[in-house]
Write a protein that holds these residues in place. Structure first.
Motif, mmCIF file in Angstrom:
data_model
loop_
_atom_site.group_PDB
_atom_site.id
_atom_site.type_symbol
_atom_site.label_atom_id
_atom_site.label_comp_id
_atom_site.label_asym_id
_atom_site.label_seq_id
_atom_site.Cartn_x
_atom_site.Cartn_y
_atom_site.Cartn_z
ATOM 1 N N GLN A 154 0.823 -1.215 0.000
ATOM 2 C CA GLN A 154 0.000 0.000 0.000
ATOM 3 C C GLN A 154 0.856 1.264 0.000
ATOM 4 O O GLN A 154 0.422 2.317 0.464
ATOM 5 C CB GLN A 154 -0.902 0.015 1.236
ATOM 6 C CG GLN A 154 -1.756 -1.235 1.411
ATOM 7 C CD GLN A 154 -2.725 -1.441 0.265
ATOM 8 O OE1 GLN A 154 -3.300 -0.489 -0.232
ATOM 9 N NE2 GLN A 154 -2.868 -2.674 -0.174
ATOM 10 N N PHE A 155 2.090 1.135 -0.538
ATOM 11 C CA PHE A 155 3.029 2.255 -0.384
ATOM 12 C C PHE A 155 2.551 3.536 -1.052
ATOM 13 O O PHE A 155 2.887 4.627 -0.595
ATOM 14 C CB PHE A 155 4.414 1.858 -0.919
ATOM 15 C CG PHE A 155 4.485 1.699 -2.407
ATOM 16 C CD1 PHE A 155 4.828 2.755 -3.226
ATOM 17 C CD2 PHE A 155 4.191 0.470 -2.998
ATOM 18 C CE1 PHE A 155 4.885 2.609 -4.602
ATOM 19 C CE2 PHE A 155 4.245 0.309 -4.372
ATOM 20 C CZ PHE A 155 4.587 1.381 -5.174
ATOM 21 N N THR A 156 1.736 3.444 -2.115
ATOM 22 C CA THR A 156 1.295 4.686 -2.766
ATOM 23 C C THR A 156 0.335 5.470 -1.876
ATOM 24 O O THR A 156 0.187 6.681 -2.037
ATOM 25 C CB THR A 156 0.629 4.426 -4.129
ATOM 26 O OG1 THR A 156 -0.483 3.547 -3.942
ATOM 27 C CG2 THR A 156 1.617 3.810 -5.113
ATOM 28 N N GLU A 203 4.735 9.324 0.479
ATOM 29 C CA GLU A 203 4.621 10.439 -0.454
ATOM 30 C C GLU A 203 5.724 10.358 -1.493
ATOM 31 O O GLU A 203 6.851 9.976 -1.187
ATOM 32 C CB GLU A 203 4.734 11.772 0.300
ATOM 33 C CG GLU A 203 3.501 12.083 1.120
ATOM 34 C CD GLU A 203 3.598 13.427 1.810
ATOM 35 O OE1 GLU A 203 4.393 14.271 1.348
ATOM 36 O OE2 GLU A 203 2.887 13.619 2.800
ATOM 37 N N GLN A 204 5.342 10.743 -2.731
ATOM 38 C CA GLN A 204 6.352 10.814 -3.782
ATOM 39 C C GLN A 204 7.232 12.028 -3.509
ATOM 40 O O GLN A 204 6.748 13.156 -3.446
ATOM 41 C CB GLN A 204 5.679 10.945 -5.146
ATOM 42 C CG GLN A 204 6.666 10.942 -6.285
ATOM 43 C CD GLN A 204 6.019 11.218 -7.621
ATOM 44 O OE1 GLN A 204 4.816 11.068 -7.788
ATOM 45 N NE2 GLN A 204 6.844 11.625 -8.574
ATOM 46 N N VAL A 205 8.528 11.776 -3.333
ATOM 47 C CA VAL A 205 9.431 12.852 -2.939
ATOM 48 C C VAL A 205 10.437 13.213 -4.023
ATOM 49 O O VAL A 205 11.139 14.224 -3.900
ATOM 50 C CB VAL A 205 10.192 12.504 -1.636
ATOM 51 C CG1 VAL A 205 9.206 12.396 -0.481
ATOM 52 C CG2 VAL A 205 11.010 11.234 -1.780
ATOM 53 N N ASP A 206 10.538 12.379 -5.067
ATOM 54 C CA ASP A 206 11.588 12.616 -6.059
ATOM 55 C C ASP A 206 11.280 11.781 -7.298
ATOM 56 O O ASP A 206 10.328 10.996 -7.318
ATOM 57 C CB ASP A 206 12.951 12.207 -5.472
ATOM 58 C CG ASP A 206 14.128 12.887 -6.171
ATOM 59 O OD1 ASP A 206 13.899 13.618 -7.165
ATOM 60 O OD2 ASP A 206 15.260 12.670 -5.719
ATOM 61 N N GLU A 207 12.113 11.996 -8.338
ATOM 62 C CA GLU A 207 12.094 11.130 -9.513
ATOM 63 C C GLU A 207 13.524 10.684 -9.775
ATOM 64 O O GLU A 207 14.475 11.378 -9.435
ATOM 65 C CB GLU A 207 11.542 11.870 -10.726
ATOM 66 C CG GLU A 207 10.096 12.262 -10.535
ATOM 67 C CD GLU A 207 9.359 12.423 -11.858
ATOM 68 O OE1 GLU A 207 10.013 12.441 -12.902
ATOM 69 O OE2 GLU A 207 8.126 12.527 -11.802
ATOM 70 N N HIS A 208 13.643 9.490 -10.375
ATOM 71 C CA HIS A 208 14.958 8.924 -10.655
ATOM 72 C C HIS A 208 14.825 8.007 -11.864
ATOM 73 O O HIS A 208 13.908 7.177 -11.897
ATOM 74 C CB HIS A 208 15.443 8.118 -9.438
ATOM 75 C CG HIS A 208 16.738 7.405 -9.644
ATOM 76 N ND1 HIS A 208 16.836 6.036 -9.705
ATOM 77 C CD2 HIS A 208 17.987 7.904 -9.834
ATOM 78 C CE1 HIS A 208 18.109 5.710 -9.904
ATOM 79 N NE2 HIS A 208 18.825 6.821 -9.978
ATOM 80 N N VAL A 256 10.128 8.229 -6.817
ATOM 81 C CA VAL A 256 10.747 7.772 -5.573
ATOM 82 C C VAL A 256 9.788 8.140 -4.439
ATOM 83 O O VAL A 256 9.361 9.293 -4.325
ATOM 84 C CB VAL A 256 12.119 8.432 -5.342
ATOM 85 C CG1 VAL A 256 12.712 7.964 -4.007
ATOM 86 C CG2 VAL A 256 13.069 8.121 -6.498
ATOM 87 N N TRP A 257 9.454 7.123 -3.619
ATOM 88 C CA TRP A 257 8.499 7.282 -2.522
ATOM 89 C C TRP A 257 9.263 7.305 -1.212
ATOM 90 O O TRP A 257 9.974 6.350 -0.878
ATOM 91 C CB TRP A 257 7.498 6.119 -2.542
ATOM 92 C CG TRP A 257 6.756 6.025 -3.841
ATOM 93 C CD1 TRP A 257 7.165 5.399 -4.989
ATOM 94 C CD2 TRP A 257 5.486 6.608 -4.141
ATOM 95 N NE1 TRP A 257 6.221 5.550 -5.981
ATOM 96 C CE2 TRP A 257 5.173 6.287 -5.489
ATOM 97 C CE3 TRP A 257 4.568 7.357 -3.397
ATOM 98 C CZ2 TRP A 257 3.987 6.702 -6.105
ATOM 99 C CZ3 TRP A 257 3.382 7.763 -4.012
ATOM 100 C CH2 TRP A 257 3.106 7.433 -5.351
ATOM 101 N N ILE A 299 11.377 3.883 -1.720
ATOM 102 C CA ILE A 299 10.920 2.921 -2.730
ATOM 103 C C ILE A 299 11.056 3.550 -4.105
ATOM 104 O O ILE A 299 10.581 4.672 -4.325
ATOM 105 C CB ILE A 299 9.454 2.516 -2.456
ATOM 106 C CG1 ILE A 299 9.370 1.663 -1.186
ATOM 107 C CG2 ILE A 299 8.858 1.771 -3.660
ATOM 108 C CD1 ILE A 299 7.946 1.301 -0.781
ATOM 109 N N HIS A 300 11.683 2.813 -5.035
ATOM 110 C CA HIS A 300 11.829 3.290 -6.414
ATOM 111 C C HIS A 300 10.845 2.574 -7.317
ATOM 112 O O HIS A 300 10.771 1.345 -7.317
ATOM 113 C CB HIS A 300 13.261 3.032 -6.923
ATOM 114 C CG HIS A 300 14.258 4.027 -6.417
ATOM 115 N ND1 HIS A 300 15.116 4.724 -7.244
ATOM 116 C CD2 HIS A 300 14.510 4.445 -5.153
ATOM 117 C CE1 HIS A 300 15.866 5.536 -6.514
ATOM 118 N NE2 HIS A 300 15.533 5.381 -5.242
#
Ligand code: SF4
Ligand code: F3S
Ligand code: ZN
Length: 103
Positions: free
Chosen positions: A5-7, A11-16, A21-22, A33-34
């Motif tokens: 249930q990570f989404t 919170e989405q904090v970044d992109e990679h 990236v959560w 989490i990527h």
């Protein structure tokens, strides 16, 4: 194991590498989490490599994570859009670091 249930719980904090990236992220010890469709909990991954070897469509690429307590490289879902939902990576990861949302 990775929280399926990570989404909702993170919170989405970044992109990679083109994916989300959560968080929480606090480098180098805490990496989050990527990915979203193919999600790897970098804080659980210990660089076993089975997912990298077994994925039939090469979703994963190694990334260096120096200073992380579990391992200094991680399987990054760099090509998550290629995933065919075979679930092999989920089955082979010895520490259940991967969640694939096949729904
Ligand atoms: Fe690769 Fe299958 Fe995992 Fe998708 S579910 S990332 S295709 S091993
Ligand atoms: Fe890491 Fe599991 Fe793959 S430990 S390298 S996500 S098989
Ligand atoms: Zn990544």
């Amino acid at each position: 194991a990775i929280d399926p249930q990570f989404t909702e719980n993170r919170e989405q904090v970044d992109e990679h590498n083109g994916h989300s990236v959560w968080g929480p992220v606090d480098e180098p010890e805490e990496l989050g989490i990527h990915g979203t469709h193919v999600a790897v909990d970098f804080d659980i991954c210990l660089a076993d490599g089975a997912c990298v070897e077994d994925c039939p469509v090469d979703v994963f690429e190694w990334v260096d994570t120096p200073g992380h307590p579990e391992s200094e490289e991680k399987a990054d879902p760099a090509n998550e859009a290629q995933c065919i939902d075979c679930m092999l990576c989920v089955d082979v990861c010895p520490v259940d670091a991967i969640d694939v949302d096949a729904g």
